[in-house]
Each structure stands twice: as structure tokens, then as C-alpha cells.
Design an enzyme around this catalytic site. Structure first.
Site: not given
Ligand SMILES: CC(C)(COP(=O)(O)OP(=O)(O)OC[C@H]1O[C@@H](n2cnc3c(N)ncnc32)[C@H](O)[C@@H]1OP(=O)(O)O)[C@@H](O)C(=O)NCCC(=O)NCCS
Length: 345
Positions: A272, A132, A302
Site C-alpha cells: 500500500h 485502503c 495515497n
Molecule cells: C502523517 C505523517 C506523515 C506525519 O509524520 P510524523 O513523522 O509522524 O510527523 P509528526 O506527527 O511527528 O509531526 C511532526 C510535526 O510536523 C508537523 N506537520 C504535520 N504535517 C505537516 C506538513 N504537511 N508540513 C509541515 N509540518 C507538518 C506537525 O504539526 C508536527 O509539528 P509539532 O511537532 O509542532 O506538533 C506520518 O505519521 C504518517 O505517515 N502516518 C501514517 C499515515 C497513513 O499512512 N495514513 C493512511 C493509512 S492507510
């Protein structure tokens, strides 16, 4: 030493004697494919809700390339717009750099395929992979070639067909990504500052946070690798989030420090577009105001290397950027990699 011609801020590159050589962005363009996938569509594909995706990421929809539409096609369409706005024809291009993690094929480079599509047969062409962060890396590479007098006109493209490496059965990742491309034509032009500085960084110790296991020399495609879904990207969401905020803040602070300017001097911050919560956390740490932020991830998700390139083009076409404005681009990606650039428009 040649002093900067603009006393409003320090141009870090003015420390070096480039003997009148300057580099600026002469034109930008972007393209996203026609098909839109909404959060409501995703609700029918995996166990998710529009409410979850919107509140955790800010994304409402993303664009997906057609079956017969590849990264080089997206990149070509963005490039042709950037070239038209720059007033540059294919024969004038000396170098094409494509930043991507989803090349049409492992080889030849997507840049070579773009070269053929636009007919820029004089140009050298190669791909650059910094996930990215790729577009800022590519801008800096292009600028180095221009400042060193190797080339006068460089076409930089960030293009991705991420839908080809997303696991559409994994709700943790499939809601986050989209396809698209952005491009910029960089030129040696008098009285232009362009990219004042570009900070680039990487930490390979955190390579396991975001990766695609198979398809390379470590794990070539086999029936087992396909069955094991190893040709899809995998991510540790929470750790990636934390590292993104920290790295983007550090990179932005360093870029501002080099130019000896305060965040209040930046007209527009183009981050980003991965997660609106990451963007707001970085903005808060930098002391930026909401009106300084450019956000379009609700429409595109993204798009990796294309993300800031598409956002820059949209900001320019919607007149949020005027000549003389200072822009801060700040990125983060797999590798881990990160970067920040201050641009005088
Ligand atoms: C991926 C992301 C959105 C998840 O958000 P979060 O607040 O960290 O959520 P969590 O990882 O705590 O997940 C919480 C719960 O939601 C669930 N969950 C994940 N994706 C889900 C979806 N699409 N819909 C519903 N629930 C979902 C998970 O399974 C988890 O459930 P559990 O607690 O029963 O295990 C976030 O971590 C993120 O944006 N990370 C960076 C990603 C990124 O930028 N990547 C590219 C870098 S260039």
C-alpha cells in the site's frame, strides 16, 4: 486432495478439491486524472514545505479529479483498460465489486454506476468498504465467487476521489492523499493459480485512528456538521503509522507461511502506497531487498483502495512482472483493516 501442479511452492488452495476450478487475474488497468498537484502547489495552500513532505512521506505529487469527474468515472476508465487487456467484453462480466471509501453517493453503489457506464447489464454489482485494504478484500471476494462456481468473470475495481473528503486546510492530512483507480478482471481459467492466498484482518477497537465523522447515520449532514468540518477525514498520524507497520508485517508473514515460501521467493512486493517510511520499515522487518519493492507513491500519494491496484498495473505494464512470478501485495487501512495476498502471475 488435489496436489499442486507446481512443485516450486505450496498452493494453499490445493488442500481443497475445487475439481479443476482455478482463478487468475486475466487483465489489469488503471487511470489517474489529468490534474497534478505538486508539493510546491501545496506550499501555497497550507504551512508546509516540499522538504517536509518528501522527507516524512516520500510523496512529490498527486493527481486530482476534476469537479465533474467522480469515483465511478475513474473506476470505469481503469475497468475498460483491464477488460481490453483481458479480452473480455461487458456482456461477459458476471459481477462488479468496487472497493471505495468515496462512492459517488451513499447509494446507489458506485459498482451499479460503473455497470451502467460500461454496459455490463448481466452483472450483479456492489461496493465493498475496507478503506485502503479494499482492493485485496475485493480480490478475495471475487475469487471466492469464482472458486464456488457462482461466477466465471468478475471485475474488481479500487477507485477513490479522496480529494472530495480531504480537508485542504489541514496540513497533517492534505499532503498525503490523491485520486485514482485500478482494476482487475478475474476469470476461471485452466492451468492458472492466480491468488494463492489472501490474508484479511480487522481491529474495530482502533476505528478512531482514521475516520470521517459525518455523513453517515451517526451524524447526518447539518449546517453544524459542515461548519465543524466533520465531512473531512481525520487521522492520528503517528499511531496509524505504528499500527500500519505492525499489521502489514504480520499479514505478509502469514501469507508467506501459508504458501510455505521465504520472502526471497517473491519477485515483487507491492505494498500500500501511503508512506515510503512505512514501506521501508515493513520491508526491513520482512528481510526484503530494495529491488523487490515496487514504489510509485512519489507520483500519486495515497489513493486508498486504488493504491495497490494502480501499482500492480504499473508493475505489469513496465514488465517488472513476468508469467510465473510470485507477487506479494500487502495493505493497511482505516477500520483498522489489513491484508496480504500472494499471487502467481
Ligand atoms: C502523517 C505523517 C506523515 C506525519 O509524520 P510524523 O513523522 O509522524 O510527523 P509528526 O506527527 O511527528 O509531526 C511532526 C510535526 O510536523 C508537523 N506537520 C504535520 N504535517 C505537516 C506538513 N504537511 N508540513 C509541515 N509540518 C507538518 C506537525 O504539526 C508536527 O509539528 P509539532 O511537532 O509542532 O506538533 C506520518 O505519521 C504518517 O505517515 N502516518 C501514517 C499515515 C497513513 O499512512 N495514513 C493512511 C493509512 S492507510
Amino acid at each position: 486432495m488435489s496436489p499442486t501442479s507446481n512443485p516450486k511452492f505450496k498452493n494453499p488452495r490445493a488442500r481443497y478439491n475445487f475439481q479443476g476450478r482455478t482463478c487468475s487475474i486475466a487483465g489489469v488497468g488503471s487511470y489517474v486524472p489529468a490534474k497534478v498537484l505538486t508539493n510546491a502547489d501545496l506550499e501555497k495552500m497550507v504551512n508546509t514545505t516540499d522538504e517536509w513532505i518528501t522527507s516524512r512521506t516520500g510523496i512529490k505529487e498527486r493527481h486530482l479529479a476534476a469537479k465533474d469527474e467522480f469515483t465511478s468515472d475513474l473506476g470505469t476508465k481503469a475497468a475498460l483498460k483491464a477488460m481490453a487487456r483481458a479480452g473480455v467484453v461487458a456482456e461477459q462480466i458476471d459481477l462488479i465489486v468496487v472497493a471505495t471509501i468515496t462512492p459517488d453517493m451513499p447509494f446507489p453503489s458506485t459498482a451499479a454506476l460503473v455497470q451502467r457506464k460500461i454496459g455490463a447489464y448481466r452483472a450483479a454489482a456492489f461496493d465493498l468498504e475496507a478503506a485502503c485494504s479494499g482492493f485485496i478484500y475485493a480480490l478475495e471476494v471475487a475469487q471466492q465467487f469464482i472458486m464456488s462456481r457462482t461466477y466465471d468473470t468478475v471485475l474488481v475495481i479500487g477507485a477513490e476521489k479522496l480529494s472530495s473528503i480531504v480537508d485542504w486546510e489541514d496540513r497533517n492530512t492534505c499532503v498525503l492523499f490523491g485520486d485514482g483507480a485500478g482494476a482487475a478482471v478475474l476469470r476461471n481459467r485452466a492451468n492458472a493459480h492466480g491468488l494463492l492466498t489472501a490474508v484479511m484482518g480487522a481491529d474495530g477497537r482502533k476505528a478512531d485512528l482514521l475516520f470521517m465523522a459525518a455523513g453517515g447515520s451517526r451524524c447526518p449532514a447539518t449546517a453544524e456538521s459542515v461548519a465543524g468540518r466533520l465531512h473531512f477525514l481525520r487521522m492520528e498520524g503517528k499511531e496509524t503509522f505504528k499500527n500500519a507497520v505492525q499489521a502489514m508485517q504480520t499479514a505478509a508473514v502469514e501469507a508467506l507461511r501459508r504458501c510455505e515460501i521465504d520472502i526471497s521467493r517473491i519477485k515483487l512486493i507491492i505494498p500500500h502506497q501511503a508512506n515510503v517510511r512505512i514501506i521501508h520499515a515493513v520491508a526491513e522487518r520482512l528481510g526484503a531487498k530494495p529491488e523487490q519493492l515496487f514504489i510509485n507513491l512519489h507520483k500519486f500519494g495515497n489513493t486508498s483502495a486504488a493504491s495497490v491496484a494502480i501499482a500492480l498495473d504499473e508493475a505489469v505494464q513496465s514488465d517488472r512482472v513476468q508469467p510465473g512470478d510470485l507477487l506479494l501485495l500487502v495493505v493497511f487501512g482505516a477500520g483498522l483493516t489489513w491484508g496480504a495476498a500472494v499471487i502467481e502471475w
